[in-house]
Design an enzyme around this catalytic site. Structure first.
Site, PDB file in Angstrom:
ATOM      1  CB  SER A  46      -0.945  -0.056   1.205  1.00  0.00           C
ATOM      2  OG  SER A  46      -1.962   0.913   1.135  1.00  0.00           O
ATOM      3  CG  ASP A 166      -4.900  -2.447   1.717  1.00  0.00           C
ATOM      4  OD1 ASP A 166      -3.710  -2.195   1.482  1.00  0.00           O
ATOM      5  OD2 ASP A 166      -5.385  -2.497   2.863  1.00  0.00           O
TER       6      ASP A 166
END
Length: 284
Positions: A46, A166
């Site tokens: 991320s 994610d």
């Protein structure tokens, strides 16, 4: 404490955390300024993957500029957009602004011959981590996919025919993956204090409901706190043949995942710089 180098792979793992990632930006800027680069394996999740991209491209303080100039704009993090059916964290907007105002020198990343860069994402169908070795053509979409936090971003991104969100859902601190790839000296940049563990909260249940179309992803989101704890367990009690050192704030950062207050961001960047300097002093 000193860290002794061994004849094995040396990894740098960088955690995500949204706006807390400015701490990692500080760490990496100090490394670049001191030309400190003993690593041959880089794994980011991320915001951590995005921080590493700028670092590997040799773009000093680019991450700092993005956090303090672009990510603080009201069109990036917007409750109003979310309530109207849009993104709470609008990566589409942010990626367009970055490309226009402070683009990634992506070709520079892939001039590396003896270093490996891995981006972690989550497969929405399997609910498992995906470890992507990007190239110059797909690096941007890989970074966006790795950053697409369920609920905050209403959607997913396709990478190599796999729909992803994610990476923090399924492998938020991939030190174990670094170990499996042959690293026996691992530096882990955290955006939380060294022994921090997540607790299951309302966001997990809301995100699980929001992803119910993909049952395995929904289950992974609900169990994210347990997954995080297993990552911390590995870091604190690694196998005997590996050395893991954390570069982590001693106290909780002033910034949270969606913080846009400039004073907090500047303070956390400076905290990261000090942590980076302290880590380099351990390296002999």
């Amino acid at each position: 404490m000193t860290m002794k180098k061994k004849l094995s792979r040396v990894a740098l793992v960088v955690e995500g955390g949204g706006m807390r990632g400015i701490f990692a930006a500080g760490v990496l800027d100090v490394f670049m300024e001191k030309q400190f680069d003993p690593f041959d394996l880089y794994i980011g999740v991320s915001a951590g993957a995005c921080n590493l991209a700028s670092h590997l491209a040799g773009q000093h303080r680019r991450n700092f500029r993005i956090y303090t100039r672009l990510m603080t704009r009201p069109d990036f993090i917007s409750l109003k957009k979310f309530l109207r059916g849009g993104h709470m964290m609008d990566l589409d907007y942010l990626w367009d602004v970055i490309d226009a105002e402070d683009p990634l020198a992506v070709k520079e990343i892939f001039k590396m011959r003896d270093k490996e860069y891995i981006i972690v994402a989550t497969d929405i169908e399997g609910g498992k981590p995906v470890y992507i070795k990007p190239d110059a053509d797909n690096c941007s979409i890989c970074l966006k996919a790795s950053s697409a936090v369920p609920l905050l971003y209403r959607g997913n991104l396709e990478v190599n025919s796999v729909h992803c969100v994610d990476g923090g859902v399924t492998d938020p601190i991939p030190a174990r993956e670094a170990y499996l790839r042959g690293a026996r000296n691992i530096a882990v940049v955290r955006t939380r204090p060294a022994e921090f563990r997540k607790k299951k909260g309302m966001e997990n249940y809301l995100s699980s409901f929001a992803t119910r179309q993909w049952p395995k992803l929904s289950k992974a989101v609900k169990n994210q706190a347990d997954t995080y704890s297993r990552c911390v367990d590995f870091i604190l009690d690694p196998p005997r043949d590996v050395t893991v050192i954390q570069i982590a704030p001693e106290d909780p950062l002033k910034s949270g995942r969606t913080t846009q207050e400039i004073e907090s961001l500047l303070a956390d960047y400076d905290t990261g710089r000090r942590a980076g300097e302290a880590f380099m002093a351990l390296w002999i």
